[in-house]
Design a protein around this motif. Structure first.
Motif, PDB file in Angstrom:
ATOM      1  N   TYR A 154      -8.908   0.119   6.714  1.00 58.07           N
ATOM      2  CA  TYR A 154      -9.694  -0.885   6.002  1.00 58.07           C
ATOM      3  C   TYR A 154      -9.408  -0.871   4.502  1.00 58.07           C
ATOM      4  N   LYS A 155      -8.899   0.217   3.993  1.00 63.42           N
ATOM      5  CA  LYS A 155      -8.429   0.233   2.616  1.00 63.42           C
ATOM      6  C   LYS A 155      -7.212  -0.688   2.477  1.00 63.42           C
ATOM      7  N   VAL A 156      -6.335  -0.649   3.500  1.00 66.25           N
ATOM      8  CA  VAL A 156      -5.202  -1.582   3.530  1.00 66.25           C
ATOM      9  C   VAL A 156      -5.697  -3.019   3.616  1.00 66.25           C
ATOM     10  N   ALA A 157      -6.724  -3.271   4.431  1.00 63.16           N
ATOM     11  CA  ALA A 157      -7.247  -4.626   4.589  1.00 63.16           C
ATOM     12  C   ALA A 157      -7.780  -5.169   3.267  1.00 63.16           C
ATOM     13  N   PHE A 158      -8.577  -4.368   2.550  1.00 59.36           N
ATOM     14  CA  PHE A 158      -9.134  -4.824   1.277  1.00 59.36           C
ATOM     15  C   PHE A 158      -8.046  -4.935   0.207  1.00 59.36           C
ATOM     16  N   TYR A 159      -7.065  -4.039   0.266  1.00 61.36           N
ATOM     17  CA  TYR A 159      -5.965  -4.117  -0.688  1.00 61.36           C
ATOM     18  C   TYR A 159      -5.129  -5.375  -0.441  1.00 61.36           C
ATOM     19  N   ARG A 216       0.668   9.746   1.894  1.00 67.17           N
ATOM     20  CA  ARG A 216       0.340  11.028   2.537  1.00 67.17           C
ATOM     21  C   ARG A 216      -0.691  10.862   3.656  1.00 67.17           C
ATOM     22  N   GLY A 217      -1.729  10.073   3.404  1.00 69.82           N
ATOM     23  CA  GLY A 217      -2.763   9.890   4.410  1.00 69.82           C
ATOM     24  C   GLY A 217      -2.242   9.243   5.676  1.00 69.82           C
ATOM     25  N   TYR A 228     -10.651   4.793   7.493  1.00 70.42           N
ATOM     26  CA  TYR A 228     -10.662   4.690   6.030  1.00 70.42           C
ATOM     27  C   TYR A 228      -9.389   4.007   5.521  1.00 70.42           C
ATOM     28  N   HIS A 229      -8.235   4.478   5.961  1.00 71.81           N
ATOM     29  CA  HIS A 229      -6.978   3.923   5.438  1.00 71.81           C
ATOM     30  C   HIS A 229      -6.730   2.519   5.969  1.00 71.81           C
ATOM     31  N   TYR A 249       0.845  -1.203   0.000  1.00 72.87           N
ATOM     32  CA  TYR A 249       0.000   0.000   0.000  1.00 72.87           C
ATOM     33  C   TYR A 249       0.878   1.249   0.000  1.00 72.87           C
ATOM     34  N   PHE A 250       1.915   1.233   0.834  1.00 67.79           N
ATOM     35  CA  PHE A 250       2.855   2.356   0.849  1.00 67.79           C
ATOM     36  C   PHE A 250       3.560   2.491  -0.500  1.00 67.79           C
ATOM     37  N   GLU A 251       3.867   1.369  -1.124  1.00 67.84           N
ATOM     38  CA  GLU A 251       4.561   1.418  -2.406  1.00 67.84           C
ATOM     39  C   GLU A 251       3.716   2.070  -3.489  1.00 67.84           C
TER      40      GLU A 251
END
Length: 483
Positions: free
Chosen positions: A418-423, A397-398, A415-416, A388-390
């Motif tokens: 669970y965005k990481v979780a789905f990613y 930024r978030g 938000y971030h 995700y960082f990559e």
């Protein structure tokens, strides 16, 4: 006896106590004809030597500026910090602070001594070296009237001073993570801190990190994360996470081969040279104070009341922002002896600090769980977080705005996360991975999972998502609840 009566008495001259002792007289002078009298009591005024509390995030630097104490970062060989570098399986990802913001890293003791200098110079503040032994309570109302303390200097005949009473309209306990008064102040409302791991600290001499002026987080297979940041011209702090219970050998040499090669020699030398010390990585959610939740006339501040995992270096940032808000609100209180008025102020302060404190508290433990992954599903989330960082852009930024305190928002953190979780789940289905040969050995080639593995991956996806909920949900609940 009259000389020992103050408007406010602060126990503990650490980050929070020293900053508040400086801030209160300055702010209250705008609304009072004469400055308030403040006593700041500290067991030892010599320079402390700790292995944590050495990184101040950009929001913490901003808080110092609001308190007119930014000079505390000068003349201590502090190092500007421009962000982070995360190392995982030989790969690096750059996570800069947004908009050119900077943090600072330094020797903890030097910073504390500078804060105490500011407190000593504040009008109406007495900084006293004394060990606080007990609270003084009114026999009938149980209101706290002050403390009894033993001054550190011995008498001329070599004997120690007797316990001396110090009285105040308001007593503030800021005696740190090992507080002696937490239970006495909070009573049945007191929560107990939890400790899952320890940081073991050492100093690396004359090394250059993969990205200078960036904190380095190394994700170590089969071990907790290793954190490195430069704290002076020649010194770089290395903190090795060791899970509870502690092993008999704290040298943790098995982590060195997974660090950047430029650090190997210095790391081995440090492990051979230094007396390795440890600090518990404790978590203690904040409980609302005032009213029925604490004894009258006293409340807790800083790590004595609220702690988070030190991985993200957010403790001092939370403490200084707490002081900014608290000093402003207490400056509006006309009589510190009026507990109803003080209680209302504490309730407003508790919720005003929530966005910053909750964001950093939740993120510190959630990120530690991912970075210190010790099961299959957390490892999926760890890999997804790194990838995700990559992705760069807002995926960096978030999160770094949250970590640094620049964007204090639990909603943005939700938000971030669970965005990481789905990613992470998406990566399981779509990204190449090492494949096994017929003997079960891992081959060097990579391949996308074939379609016939999708049912298994779907089941695994549910377990990964549930793991994310188990990590984040209780942390969020610990910040929402207040009893």
């Amino acid at each position: 006896m009259e000389t020992n009566h103050y408007d406010v008495l602060i126990v503990g001259a650490g980050v929070a106590g020293s900053a508040l002792a400086h801030a209160l007289p300055t702010i209250t002078s705008k609304s009072r004809a004469s400055p308030i009298r403040v006593a700041l009591l500290e067991r030892s005024l010599s320079e402390p030597d700790r292995i944590v509390g050495e990184l101040l995030q950009p929001a913490g630097v901003a808080a110092l500026q609001k308190l007119d104490m930014e000079g505390a970062l000068e003349e201590i060989d502090a190092i500007p910090e421009d962000g982070y570098c995360v190392v995982h399986s030989g790969r690096l990802v750059h996570i800069p602070y947004p908009d050119g913001r900077q943090g600072r890293s330094f020797h903890h003791g030097r910073f504390i001594m500078r804060l105490r200098e500011y407190a000593k110079r504040a009008q109406g503040v007495d900084v006293i070296e004394a060990t606080v032994n007990e609270l003084i309570e009114c026999e009938h109302t149980k209101r706290v009237l002050g403390v009894r303390a033993t001054r550190s200097s011995p008498r001329g005949d070599g004997s120690r001073e007797e316990k001396e009473p110090f009285f105040a309209d308001l007593v503030i306990i800021a005696d740190g993570c090992f507080s002696n008064f937490r239970n006495a102040v909070m009573g049945k409302s007191a929560r107990q801190s939890s400790t899952r791991s320890y940081f073991v600290g050492a100093i690396l001499k004359n090394v250059q990190l993969p990205m200078p002026q960036h904190g380095t987080v190394a994700l170590i297979k089969g071990h907790g994360p290793v954190l490195l940041y430069q704290i002076s011209e020649h010194d770089t702090r290395m903190l090795v996470d060791v899970k509870h219970p502690l092993p008999s050998d704290l040298k943790a040499r098995n982590v060195v081969p997974q660090l950047p090669t430029s650090l190997h020699v210095a790391a081995h030398e440090a492990l051979d040279r230094d007396r390795l010390r440890r600090m518990p990585s404790s978590f203690l959610p904040a409980v609302e104070q005032g009213g029925k939740y604490t004894k009258e006339g006293v409340f807790l501040l800083g790590d004595s009341w609220n702690m988070r995992h030190p991985l993200t270096g957010g403790g001092m940032t939370v403490a200084l922002n707490d002081v900014v808000l608290l000093a402003q609100m207490l400056g509006e209180v006309g009589n510190y002896g009026n507990w109803d008025q003080v209680s209302d102020t504490l309730a407003r302060w508790h919720w005003a600090r929530k966005p910053m404190a909750s964001t950093i508290n939740i993120l510190s433990v959630a990120l530690y769980d991912l970075f210190g992954a010790d099961d299959e599903y957390l490892s999926v989330l760890q890999n997804g977080c790194f990838k995700y960082f990559e992705c760069g852009g807002d995926c960096i930024r978030g999160p770094v705005s949250l970590l640094s305190g620049i964007a204090p928002s639990p909603a943005l953190l939700f938000y971030h996360f669970y965005k990481v979780a789905f990613y992470s789940i998406w990566i399981m289905f779509t990204h190449p991975r090492p494949v096994n040969n017929s003997n079960g050995e891992v081959k060097s080639t990579l391949a996308v999972p074939p379609v016939w593995e999708y049912p298994f991956l779907l089941i695994k996806s549910v377990k990964v998502f549930w793991t994310a909920c188990v990590v984040f949900g209780p942390l969020l609940w610990s910040e929402i609840r207040w009893w």
